[in-house]
Enzyme design. Structure first.
Site, short mmCIF file in Angstrom:
data_model
loop_
_atom_site.label_atom_id
_atom_site.label_comp_id
_atom_site.label_asym_id
_atom_site.label_seq_id
_atom_site.Cartn_x
_atom_site.Cartn_y
_atom_site.Cartn_z
N HIS A 9 -3.82 -0.14 4.47
CA HIS A 9 -2.83 0.67 4.93
C HIS A 9 -1.44 0.47 4.03
O HIS A 9 -0.99 -0.59 3.45
CB HIS A 9 -2.49 0.56 6.11
CG HIS A 9 -1.60 1.55 6.69
ND1 HIS A 9 -1.72 2.79 6.66
CD2 HIS A 9 -0.33 1.49 7.28
CE1 HIS A 9 -0.80 3.43 7.47
NE2 HIS A 9 0.13 2.72 7.69
N CYS B 45 -2.18 7.74 3.40
CA CYS B 45 -0.85 6.72 3.30
C CYS B 45 -0.61 6.42 1.97
O CYS B 45 0.54 6.10 1.42
CB CYS B 45 -1.27 5.58 4.30
SG CYS B 45 -2.40 4.52 3.63
#
Length: 924
Positions: free
Chosen positions: A849, A278
């Site tokens: 994230h 990510c």
């Protein structure tokens, strides 16, 4: 007849006038055979040589050696007809041999002969280049014949011949002729297969073993590309969805065909998470939404600027991989794409990104910008540039010189788009010498205002056995000491700090017992810190009655599988204790009863039925005291002290239980006594091995273990109550962090600071390294400004992420107050920026994230990119504590690229959900 006679006479006159300008025969021979222009000189790579028919040249040699200009041996015009197969295409005959069929002359000699004797009408000169092979230089005589095919039609080859000269014409044309490059092959293939100028193509070479290899650099010669006659060259055309046919596995062809039917907004395309990637997806989405950079790739400008010979670059592979990604994302034919090829390329050239571990999006962005710059650097050969100090010169002059020097070595679309200029001022604290330099930058890494306070959670263990341990949340100085922690706890408990001892508890043992003067920075946020109440610390003297503080471990005796079942395993459990014991009561029995009292909240005393009868003599022996330990807890331990204890399993495998069931070392007083719930044993600081002797002369800290038999523990020890604790009211309080403005971070970035000891500056005046003061100022800002918020703080003892809310403007971020270069008052847009993308980080240091907010350059609509998922958002959803890297575009550039201004407030989509919340974010 008169006319013919007149023509013959005119021709004779022409020959006479030519002969007047021709040097003597001996002079001709010397110029053609010897000297710098002669055929005897060595070959040099890259220069042109010409073929001359052997018979004509021999005739010329006879003519000049005869010494008679009127001789009948005059050779006439140069005639190479015998070297050609035909007089139409002028193709050389096969198998011509130097010295038998032709001779080679350097360009100067050839031009002399043409001037003196002329060239047969209509014949082209046969020019060939000198090529450099690994161990020799030679003239390549024959052209290369290649078989050109299309990727979609491999069975229909077209023969194409590539000579070493493309043009035939004047002498100027011949002098400028270069050996053919592979770009000529590509142009020929495009013309042969009628490919439109808008379509992008590339070449592949089929090797002898049947494998295929990309022909990346189309600016190399056929020889450098190792192309040989008869070799198959395949031309591939990019699909309309931005992919290449050769990159599509057969297994997914059906899915790709179905996806071709999809038509969406260009740029609104997700990126598949390949496993903790990510961070890469977030950086790519931000960079993909920089308008001028994306247009550069979509319009194929990069093809002309790929730098394959830059030793600092990646052979153009990173630029090509990124271009493929951009073309797919902006084709409008994909909902999401898999960046596997790009990930592989990045790992190949930057080993830190190999594998599938989480990384930092800003670190990848830094690598990518540098890689793209070097792959697209227009400077093919970097010259050495000496950095110069200002030496009292005006800033404008020094800055202009620094920028020109930078552009002499670095000139690319990345420099055009992202590079700005700092002014760096260093001042020597001793002599006051001032050094001013101007340095380029690609992004700003700005610090966040850091609080000087720190919140720490601790457990307070009272000496009162009825009180459960209390959890406290304390606010302490970030650079404070252990004593500050005790003072902060004293405000909550009313307990004197002098009656507290601080310990780090890990795996049921004391990992470290702290001294009051130690720094709080050695305690990490994840550490379990216990603060124990102990009796007052009186001075230690010969006859003083001070208490001894003993570290106490809890262990359970479990049978171990052994040959004779005589050995036992000992497993640590529960929370250890620090217990104050009066020095004059240091007997085993007294210690047993003191510990039984301290454990009384969760250990049940045995009833009278459980007790054995003991004799009076044994009771009298209770008064015998233990040998005095050498030091109290918290003293300077030299024998495996608690600070040396590391994480361990807590199993004392192979520890033997005392044969006589005695509670202590064999030399300590032994006695018959009542039935005890547990036995006591001196152990090392880890609690993993028993000590049978105790030497008063050593400075070792005594550690005591409470050893339980499994049945006794099960019967009398309440594990649930032992683990219980209460929360103090302060735990409910949250130290609110006030938001900061982005402008405050930039001000902090330009604040004067003193260099660290690890990074001193060498003063040319003092001739030694100094801890100089340093100040950075912004001199020139780029078209697109990247601002990296330094949320991750790393020190020698701690690592943390700052989740401070940074308030940043979406529009009209004004840098005019920060730029010190004399400003153009008539163009305020040169200092104002609008936000175009944000890289977000949710989570902490160990996990997290990354996502992206980005404004589409075509529609002006903001979108939220979360790996595969893409959704529209409104501008009021963009600002959050997760903002990590900000992309701003200068307003004059925005107007240049977008003549039609976008919507002032893009409407929210009905399908748009609530703003992303870090509490609900998935982590990799």
């Amino acid at each position: 007849m008169a006319a013919v006679a007149a023509n013959v006479a005119a021709a004779a006159e022409d020959r006479e006038s030519q002969r007047e300008n021709v040097p003597g025969l001996e002079s001709q021979r010397r110029q053609i055979e010897n000297g710098e222009s002669g055929r005897e000189r060595p070959l040099r790579a890259g220069e042109s040589w010409f073929l001359v028919e052997q018979h004509w040249y021999k005739q010329w040699e006879v003519y000049v050696q005869g010494g008679d200009q009127d001789s009948g041996t005059f050779p006439g015009c140069i005639n190479n007809a015998d070297l050609f197969e035909d007089q139409v295409n002028w193709r050389l005959k096969k198998g011509l041999v130097e010295g038998e069929d032709y001779v080679l002359l350097p360009a100067a000699a050839w031009h002399y002969l043409v001037d003196w004797y002329g060239l047969e009408h209509g014949q082209p000169p046969i020019e060939r280049k000198v090529v450099e092979l690994p161990s020799v230089q030679k003239v390549e005589v024959y052209p290369v014949e290649l078989l050109l095919v299309r990727h979609s039609d491999m069975d229909t080859p077209h023969i194409a011949q590539f000579s070493h000269t493309d043009s035939v014409g004047s002498q100027e044309d011949l002098e400028c002729a270069l050996p053919p490059s592979t770009d000529l092959v590509l142009r020929t293939a495009r013309e042969q297969f009628l490919v439109s100028p808008q379509e992008e193509t590339r070449l592949w070479i089929k090797n002898a073993e049947g494998s295929f290899e990309r022909l990346c650099n189309t600016r190399v010669t056929l020889l450098d590309a190792a192309l040989k006659t008869g070799q198959v060259v395949i031309m591939e055309t990019r699909n309309k969805d931005g992919t290449w046919p050769s990159a599509q596995p057969q297994a997914v062809n059906t899915a790709l065909e179905e996806d071709e039917e999809f038509q969406g907004q260009p740029g609104i395309c997700g990126l598949t998470n390949l496993g903790n990637t990510c961070f890469m997806n977030s950086a790519l989405q931000c960079l993909s939404n920089v308008p001028q950079l994306t247009e550069y790739f979509l319009k194929n400008h990069y093809l002309e600027e790929l730098n394959f010979c830059n030793p600092l670059g990646m052979k153009g592979e990173i630029a090509e991989a990124y271009a493929d990604l951009v073309k797919q994302a902006w084709s409008g034919h994909h909902r999401s794409i898999v960046p596997h090829v790009f990930k592989t390329k990045v790992g190949h050239f930057a080993s830190q990104f190999l594998g599938y571990q989480q990384h930092d999006s800003q670190e990848l962005l830094s690598f990518l910008l540098d890689g793209l710059h070097e792959d697209l650097n227009r400077v093919k050969k970097k010259e050495y540039v000496e950095l110069c100090d200002a030496a009292g010169r005006p800033d404008q002059e020094v800055a202009q010189e620094a920028w020109q020097n930078h552009k002499r070595r670095n000139d690319s679309v990345i420099v055009d788009t992202f590079h700005g200029l700092f002014k760096s001022t260093l001042v020597c604290p001793d002599c006051g010498n001032v050094s001013v330099t101007f340095d380029p930058f690609c992004y700003l890494s700005v610090p966040l205002p850091v609080s000087h306070k720190r919140v720490m959670e601790v457990f307070f263990v009272s000496m009162d056995p009825r009180r459960k341990p209390e959890q406290h949340r304390l606010v302490v100085p970030k650079k404070g000491k252990i004593s500050d922690l005790c003072v902060a706890l004293a405000k909550h408990t009313g307990m004197s700090p002098e009656r507290m001892m601080v310990a780090d508890v890990f795996s049921h043992r004391f990992y470290k017992i702290y001294q009051l003067e130690e720094s709080l920075s050695s305690i990490l946020d994840r550490d379990d810190i216990f603060i124990y109440e102990v009796s007052g610390r009186s001075a230690i003297g010969e006859n003083s009655r001070e208490d001894v503080v003993l570290p106490i471990y809890l262990r359970e005796r479990t049978p171990a599988r052994d040959y004779n079942n005589s050995y036992y395993g000992l497993m640590l459990f529960g929370h250890p204790l620090l217990v104050s014991v009066p020095r004059d009561r240091l007997s085993w029995d007294a210690l047993y009863h003191i510990l039984l009292y301290r454990l009384s909240r969760y250990v049940t005393r045995p009833s009278s039925d459980d007790e054995d009868d003991g004799d009076e003599k044994a009771d009298m022996e209770d008064k015998d005291s233990m040998p005095k330990p050498g030091h109290v807890a918290g003293g300077s331990s030299q024998d495996s002290g608690p600070e040396q204890a590391g994480p361990s399993s807590g199993v004392a495998g192979g520890s033997r239980a005392p044969v006589d069931n005695s509670p202590g070392p064999s030399h300590w007083p032994q006695r018959a006594r009542r039935k005890h719930l547990f036995t006591l044993q001196t152990v090392n600081s880890n609690g993993t091995s028993d000590r049978s002797t105790f030497n008063e002369d050593t400075h070792a800290q005594p550690y005591i273990a409470i050893d339980w038999e499994p049945e006794m523990k099960k019967r009398y020890y309440d594990e649930v109550e032992a683990e219980g604790y209460v929360k103090h009211d302060c735990v409910g309080y949250v130290l609110k962090k006030a938001p900061v403005r982005l402008q405050e971070c930039i001000e902090l970035f330009t604040t004067v600071e003193t260099l660290e000891k690890e990074n001193p500056w060498y003063c040319p005046t003092c001739k030694q390294h100094q801890l100089a003061t340093k100040k950075l100022d912004l001199w020139m800002l780029p078209e697109t400004l990247i601002i990296h918020l330094k949320r991750f703080s790393y020190t020698k003892f701690s690592r943390e992420k700052l989740d401070t809310l940074v308030e940043f403007p979406i529009r009209d971020l004004d840098f005019s107050e920060f730029v010190i270069k004399p400003q153009n008052e008539s163009a305020p847009e040169l200092y104002k920026y609008d936000l175009i993308a944000v890289s977000n980080h949710y989570g902490g240091l160990r996990d997290g994230h990354y996502t992206t907010f980005a404004c589409n350059k075509d529609s002006g609509q903001w979108h939220y990119f979360d790996d595969n998922s893409v959704s529209p958002v409104t501008e009021n959803q963009i600002e959050s504590k997760a903002a990590y890297v900000l992309f701003y575009q200068r307003q004059d550039v925005a107007r240049r690229l977008q003549p039609q201004p976008g919507l002032a407030e893009p409407p929210a989509s009905p399908a748009c959900g609530p703003p992303p919340n870090s509490e609900f974010m998935d982590v990799n």
